[in-house]
Write a protein that holds these residues in place. Structure first.
Motif, PDB file in Angstrom:
ATOM      1  N   ALA A 100      83.131  58.910 -14.211  1.00 44.94           N
ATOM      2  CA  ALA A 100      82.824  57.473 -14.309  1.00 44.94           C
ATOM      3  C   ALA A 100      83.578  56.663 -13.265  1.00 44.94           C
ATOM      4  N   MET A 101      84.689  57.201 -12.715  1.00 45.15           N
ATOM      5  CA  MET A 101      85.436  56.474 -11.685  1.00 45.15           C
ATOM      6  C   MET A 101      84.629  56.283 -10.405  1.00 45.15           C
ATOM      7  N   VAL A 102      83.559  57.046 -10.242  1.00 44.82           N
ATOM      8  CA  VAL A 102      82.712  56.890  -9.065  1.00 44.82           C
ATOM      9  C   VAL A 102      82.182  55.467  -8.985  1.00 44.82           C
ATOM     10  N   TRP A 103      81.927  54.847 -10.139  1.00 44.34           N
ATOM     11  CA  TRP A 103      81.333  53.516 -10.163  1.00 44.34           C
ATOM     12  C   TRP A 103      82.361  52.397 -10.388  1.00 44.34           C
ATOM     13  N   ALA A 104      83.652  52.723 -10.353  1.00 41.18           N
ATOM     14  CA  ALA A 104      84.683  51.689 -10.505  1.00 41.18           C
ATOM     15  C   ALA A 104      84.702  50.833  -9.241  1.00 41.18           C
ATOM     16  N   ASP A 105      84.402  49.540  -9.395  1.00 40.14           N
ATOM     17  CA  ASP A 105      84.324  48.657  -8.235  1.00 40.14           C
ATOM     18  C   ASP A 105      85.387  47.573  -8.225  1.00 40.14           C
ATOM     19  N   SER A 106      86.368  47.664  -9.129  1.00 39.59           N
ATOM     20  CA  SER A 106      87.447  46.684  -9.170  1.00 39.59           C
ATOM     21  C   SER A 106      88.683  47.325  -9.768  1.00 39.59           C
ATOM     22  N   LEU A 107      89.820  46.708  -9.521  1.00 40.52           N
ATOM     23  CA  LEU A 107      91.076  47.252 -10.024  1.00 40.52           C
ATOM     24  C   LEU A 107      91.129  47.326 -11.550  1.00 40.52           C
TER      25      LEU A 107
END
Length: 425
Positions: A100-107
């Motif tokens: 799911a970290m692939v789609w992390a777009d912010s801190l």
């Protein structure tokens, strides 16, 4: 009399046992996944998003908080379930979270996923410690602990390299995809683990009280208690300066590849330290003394690094890499003896909660120490932080070494010495 095998042969003996061999392989896959996303997350925060020490301190807090809050609480409650089931489930959950970290777009999103992942890891590790104790004979615990250290530290070399290369060739998301796949492979490997320990009374032991029992158990074990206090203090010092590595590397002009190389050298030194601890295991008679000696050398290296950062000593990349390797070596020379203490000074009922308690003690300082380090670096400089941490490490190591090596302190080690003699008969 039982003739002991040479150190170079003994270190590999635990791998002859099928159960430990599967456990060690699964642990290696999981550790590799851990270090893949560590570098990816660090470079994403510092290099891609342009954040600094304060944000890295928040990252450290998200890594450490689960070990303080989640780990001790769950170590009691999960004991009603089969250990193998817990290990497999933890790896499966971590695979999903890292993917799911692939789609992390912010801190904030990234840190939330980090918190979830480390919460699962805080459940996984105590059960893994319990599995080592159940799958390996008492006479091979020192070597099994060394092999676990080799696995954990060897991946510090391969993980950053694989993470950096995959991100460079395949894109920023590649380390997360590969890490999730490694967790899934680990779950498949651990599915073949045999049972360990006794099944009777699991439900009763899982109802509560085990953590209090572990604390009571530690109070009656002066050697274990001393090891817990020492490791807690040294980890507090480590967390003060640890997250400044990335900032210091960037300020010095090192690119992302240089930071990964620095972490890799720490891993190389750690592997060397773990291998040395498995080959030459005379430290078993006085593990606290060996831990203190490692702290002294580590403190000296940190102080020299601080002087270099302040401009009082010449700074160059080869010197940084050598210092990083020495720090890693010292860390393993302290961690392997402490892991041996955890295995030999606990029972089957107390090993998991004691492991959770140790992790909580060691990482509790992560909640505040990185912020102290960040504030000190802003007020003084990263080099000043390293210098202060080095002097503090020298002080702690010197006090513990003096007390442990003194004739009056021998009684604290007599129980371990007697046990080790019995194991060689």
């Amino acid at each position: 009399m039982k003739v002991s095998a040479p150190g170079a042969a003994r270190i590999w003996q635990p791998l002859r046992e099928r159960g430990f061999r599967r456990l060690w392989t699964g642990q290696t896959l999981s550790d590799l996944a851990n270090w893949l996303d560590f570098v990816a997350i660090s470079t994403l925060i510092v290099y891609a998003w342009g954040h600094g020490p304060a944000e890295m301190a928040l990252y450290s807090a998200c890594v450490g908080l689960p070990w303080v809050v989640i780990g001790p609480w769950t170590s009691v409650r999960v004991r009603r379930f089969r250990g193998k089931t817990i290990l497999i489930l933890c790896d499966a959950l971590r695979a999903v979270i890292v993917f799911a970290m692939v789609w992390a777009d912010s801190l904030p999103v990234l840190l939330a996923l980090v918190f979830l992942k480390m919460s699962v890891s805080s459940v996984f590790d105590p059960v893994r410690q319990q599995a080592v104790k159940g799958l390996v004979g008492a006479e091979r615990l020192a070597q099994a602990t060394s092999l676990s250290g080799i696995s954990a530290n060897l991946t510090k070399i391969v993980g950053p390299m694989l993470g950096g290369i995959s991100a460079l060739w395949l894109g920023q998301a590649a380390p997360f995809v590969i890490g999730a796949s490694l967790y899934a492979l680990s779950a498949a490997m651990l599915a073949g683990l045999p049972r360990w320990g006794t099944e009777a009374g699991r439900a009763e032991r899982g109802r509560g009280g085990a953590l209090r029992q572990a604390i009571t158990h530690m109070k009656g074990r002066p050697l274990l208690r001393a090891g817990m206090v020492y490791m807690g203090l040294t980890y507090a010092l480590i967390f003060v300066y640890d997250n400044l590595f990335a900032v210091l590397a960037k300020d010095a002009g090192l690119r992302e590849e240089g930071f990964a190389l620095l972490i890799g050298c720490v891993g190389a030194g750690s592997v060397a330290g773990a291998v040395a601890a498995g080959y030459w295991d005379g430290w078993r008679h006085r593990p606290i003394v060996r831990m203190a000696q490692a702290g002294l050398l580590s403190g000296l290296v940190l102080a020299l690094a601080g002087l270099s950062g302040l401009g009082w000593l010449p700074a160059n990349l080869p010197g940084w890499l050598l210092g990083a390797a020495l720090i890693g070596y010292c860390g393993a020379q302290a961690a392997v003896p402490f892991g041996y203490l955890m295995q030999t000074e606990t029972t089957e009922d107390t090993i998991a909660p004691m492991s959770s308690l140790a992790s909580a003690v060691q990482t509790s300082s992560m909640l505040i120490a990185p912020f102290i380090g960040a504030a000190a670096a802003a007020y003084w400089s990263p080099g000043g932080v390293f210098l202060a941490a080095g002097f503090a490490m020298l002080t702690v190591g010197g006090i513990v070494w003096t007390r442990g090596a003194a004739p009056g302190g021998k009684s604290a080690f007599s129980a371990t010495e007697a046990r080790d003699k019995r194991l060689t008969l």
